[in-house]
Design an enzyme around this catalytic site. Structure first.
Site, mmCIF file in Angstrom:
data_model
loop_
_atom_site.group_PDB
_atom_site.id
_atom_site.type_symbol
_atom_site.label_atom_id
_atom_site.label_comp_id
_atom_site.label_asym_id
_atom_site.label_seq_id
_atom_site.Cartn_x
_atom_site.Cartn_y
_atom_site.Cartn_z
ATOM 1 N N CYS A 6 -68.205 57.776 -59.564
ATOM 2 C CA CYS A 6 -69.245 58.637 -60.142
ATOM 3 C C CYS A 6 -70.433 58.794 -59.196
ATOM 4 C CB CYS A 6 -69.744 58.065 -61.478
ATOM 5 S SG CYS A 6 -68.608 58.269 -62.853
ATOM 6 N N CYS B 130 -68.107 51.717 -58.838
ATOM 7 C CA CYS B 130 -69.188 52.687 -59.044
ATOM 8 C C CYS B 130 -69.008 53.996 -58.294
ATOM 9 C CB CYS B 130 -70.523 52.083 -58.621
ATOM 10 S SG CYS B 130 -70.806 50.394 -59.193
ATOM 11 N N ALA C 267 -64.877 66.928 -59.648
ATOM 12 C CA ALA C 267 -64.363 65.819 -58.849
ATOM 13 C C ALA C 267 -64.995 65.711 -57.470
ATOM 14 C CB ALA C 267 -62.844 65.957 -58.709
ATOM 15 N N ASP D 139 -51.360 61.518 -55.897
ATOM 16 C CA ASP D 139 -52.115 62.323 -56.858
ATOM 17 C C ASP D 139 -51.902 63.807 -56.598
ATOM 18 O OD1 ASP D 139 -53.786 63.072 -58.940
ATOM 19 O OD2 ASP D 139 -55.634 62.716 -57.840
ATOM 20 N N GLU E 67 -55.487 58.659 -64.371
ATOM 21 C CA GLU E 67 -56.069 57.621 -63.503
ATOM 22 C C GLU E 67 -56.456 56.369 -64.284
ATOM 23 O OE1 GLU E 67 -55.530 60.798 -61.082
ATOM 24 O OE2 GLU E 67 -56.636 60.893 -62.961
ATOM 25 N N ASN F 196 -50.154 63.791 -62.167
ATOM 26 C CA ASN F 196 -49.756 62.717 -61.267
ATOM 27 C C ASN F 196 -49.331 61.461 -62.017
ATOM 28 O OD1 ASN F 196 -52.849 62.820 -61.671
ATOM 29 N ND2 ASN F 196 -52.460 60.682 -61.167
#
Length: 722
Positions: A637, A634, A569, A331, A209, A286
């Protein structure tokens, strides 16, 4: 029994050395062997000593099946806590423990390694690799680690910052370390567990990513010297390919943009090995960016993205591949757990490889040559109608082609099956699959926007929009659910299923006692009958249990261990979609045995009061723009729309002191705690706009709490900042 003390450990005796020097062939007892005295022969003959768990999937075929029967479907209800040991950092825990001759080797967050007495949980030694601070924010999915490998007296761990480290199994002291990263300007990480085959330590990396080129590397277990490296995607379009495999792959890529974006294809988790065929299988991730138009002009299969690849373990030479998602743009990694088994297939015994990757199809391949035998949906899927068995290719529907406009994609980028390992029971013939149903709205960017920051993902898509209205969010959340599926590969259908309210449930373990064990996202350890799916036992474990459980024996008693700690995740990226936001990331090892009388401490689910509200001074238009900015920078996370999934701070709870420090925090003042610096990509006005948006979201939460106090039962870690 709680165990929070530590001391240097010593396992083994002079007797082992004496027997070896004498050349005796009699098998050594556990007490006589040096610590972690494991080699390829011992792993291949693992069923001769079922009380150990000597490699990641117990055996090279990664079946995660135990022949132990002391705990079985008629007495499993007598399981009680044997011991629990608290880990140092309360973040996501994803490790599969290794248990050899009474010693457990496992990992927690930030790649910290623990050696424990497998009977009592007493810490024998701890090793902290002291991961480089500036790398803590350069991974997509938490500072997790999936465990270690052991070999001939050493313990091997991949550190989050990209180092591979060999430790002395007796003391935990480093023996050697190597840097696996080919380009330190890129965001390479390691979260996967090493595998060791024929004296070579195999490890891949994460970071697709963030724009990296994928590869897997083999290192000599004795010295750390690199033996070979296999790249999974080509390098520069105008540079000579490294080998014939890369020359073949290069023909499937178009344009010259992908080297800038990285290409992707990281080998961040699954591997398996067949000693008889002498074939190593790797799962490839991916593309980078996700957007196929930017990566390859919307053309080509982009080998070896989202593929299963067979290699020669001695040299890394390419043997064959099967691509689950050609030209991947969703993905849909093929890094999910692979299982090797010999099964009855249409009237004959067939050596197969089975995988259920993110894309929602369950694949059965002939592992000798990669021939596709079956590919069937195990959850709802809208990106493809089916897989053509003649060509091996999915038949696309167009319903998920988000470059043509906004699309609702099923499964989402979190997948129909994530990294949580599945297991296979040769007695039932079923694969026990921790599946999930997720959806996401995606839209391609109109023009490529590449941000040169190691802490910013470059996906080539508009930020997926999650509404702020909590009632709408609750409706969307109902489409996200978990499911345990007993998949019958011969019948290409489920034998039984168990539904969960949340996605993100744990890996599975199956045993000869007709049992399937699984941890859950809402903080339970559960056992089911392997043949029928009947729930037979459950116990609380205080936090989300995502990792694959293991079972072993010490002193004639069978134990079952769950690694516990919510993270990864789903709560980071999913935020408001995570039903387990009310589960704190409490990291510990929890072990059960028949008649266990231990007690867990109370879970750390204290409620945090909303701090005094600040005044919103920004205009509605500015807040709208700030929302887009926040979700772009942001949300990966701290959660979409500032709704945390419970792992990192919920920024709606910023205190007045943290508001005063906000600009400095965003500029890097708290990098030591993992908060990256955004000074290179955010202007001061942008930072203040984001702060104003967070104030507005605090007011929104306060209004919600007046009508729904349960909305804040357990917000993210205290204080509202890292």
């Amino acid at each position: 029994m709680n165990n929070d003390t530590a001391r240097p450990g010593a396992v083994g005796s002079a007797l082992a050395a004496a027997l070896l020097l004498a050349g005796l062939n009699a098998p050594l007892t556990a007490a006589a062997r040096p610590p972690a005295d494991v080699d390829g022969r011992r792993i291949q003959q693992a069923d001769r000593e079922p009380g150990n768990w000597m490699s990641h999937g117990r055996t090279y075929d990664e079946q995660r099946y135990s022949p132990l029967t002391q705990i079985h479907d008629r007495n499993v209800q007598r399981l009680g806590l044997a011991w629990t040991t608290k880990l140092d950092i309360d973040r996501g825990v994803e490790a599969t423990p290794i248990v050899v001759d009474g010693v457990m080797y496992t990992t927690g967050a930030k790649s910290i390694v623990y050696a424990l007495d497998a009977r009592t949980g007493r810490k024998l030694w701890t090793y902290d690799p002291e991961v480089a601070i500036d790398t803590l924010s350069t991974g997509c999915c938490d500072i997790v680690n999936r465990g270690v490998a052991v070999w001939k007296g050493r313990v091997y761990v991949g550190a989050f910052d990209g180092r591979l480290i060999a430790l002395d199994a007796r003391t935990g002291k480093p023996v050697w370390q190597v840097d696996t990263v080919i380009d330190r300007s890129k965001s390479y990480t390691i979260t996967g567990a090493p595998r060791i085959v024929k004296g070579k330590v195999l490890i891949g990396n994460g970071g697709a990513e963030f724009g990296v080129r994928g590869y897997v590397t083999a290192y000599d277990a004795d010295t750390g010297r690199q033996a070979w490296r296999f790249f999974t995607v080509p390098g520069k379009a105008d540079a000579p390919p490294e080998n014939a495999a890369m020359a073949m792959a290069l023909k499937t890529w178009h344009g010259d943009a992908w080297p800038k974006w990285g290409g992707g294809g990281t080998v961040w988790d699954s591997m398996a090995y067949d000693p008889e065929l002498d074939q190593l299988y790797i799962g490839v991730g991916n593309g980078s960016p996700w957007n196929y138009q930017f990566r390859s002009q919307g053309k080509g299969d982009n080998l070896f993205l989202s593929s299963i690849v067979a290699l020669k373990p001695d040299t890394g030479e390419y043997l064959w591949h099967y691509q689950t998602t050609p030209g991947d743009r969703w993905d849909y990694t093929a890094t999910q757990h692979m299982i090797l088994a010999d099964i009855d297939w249409q009237g004959s015994r067939r050596p197969v490889l089975m995988q259920a990757p993110k894309n929602g199809f369950f694949y059965v391949l002939d592992r000798r040559n990669g021939q596709l035998l079956a590919a069937d949906k195990f959850v709802p899927v809208n990106w493809a109608s089916h897989v053509d068995l003649a060509t091996g290719r999915p038949v696309l529907t167009g319903d998920a082609e988000y470059t043509q406009g906004p699309k609702l994609v099923i499964p989402s980028f979190l997948g129909a099956h994530s990294w949580q390992p599945m297991s296979f029971n040769p007695k039932t013939g079923y694969v026990y699959l921790p599946a999930q149903e997720t959806v996401a709205g995606l839209e391609g960017q109109k023009e490529p926007l590449f941000l040169p920051s190691k802490s910013v993902v470059n996906l080539g898509i508009e930020v997926p929009d999650v509404p702020e209205d909590p009632k709408v969010v609750a409706q969307i959340r109902q489409a996200w659910k978990g499911r345990l599926i007993a998949w019958d590969p011969a019948k290409k259908a489920p034998a039984w299923t168990v539904d969960y309210a949340s996605a993100g449930n744990g890996g599975t373990l199956s045993t000869a006692g007709n049992l399937v064990f699984q941890g859950t996202a809402d903080g339970r350890a559960v056992a089911y009958a392997a043949d029928t799916g009947t729930k037979l036992w459950e116990a609380p474990v205080n936090s989300g249990a995502m990792a694959g459980p293991v079972t072993y024996t010490v002193g004639g008693e069978q134990y079952v261990t769950f690694m516990v700690g919510w993270g990864g995740a789903l709560p980071l990226v999913g935020g408001p979609m995570s039903l387990s936001a009310k589960v704190r990331p409490e990291a510990r090892v929890v072990t059960f045995k028949l008649g266990g009388q231990g007690k867990l401490p109370p879970p750390a689910n204290a409620v945090t009061a909303l701090p005094p509200l600040q005044t919103v001074t920004a205009s509605p238009e500015s807040l709208k723009q700030a929302r887009t900015l926040y979700n772009g920078m942001c949300a990966s996370c701290h959660g979409p729309n500032a709704v945390s999934g419970g792992v990192v701070p919920d920024l709606r709870y910023l205190t007045p002191a943290k508001h005063a420090q906000f600009a400095g925090i965003v500029a890097g003042a708290r990098m030591v705690k993992g908060m990256p610096s955004f000074a290179a990509v955010l202007q001061p006005d942008d930072v203040e706009a984001i702060r104003q948006y967070l104030i507005q979201r605090s007011h929104d939460l306060a209004a919600e709490l007046k009508t729904n106090p349960v909305a804040a039962t357990a917000p993210a870690p205290l204080g509202g900042a890292r």
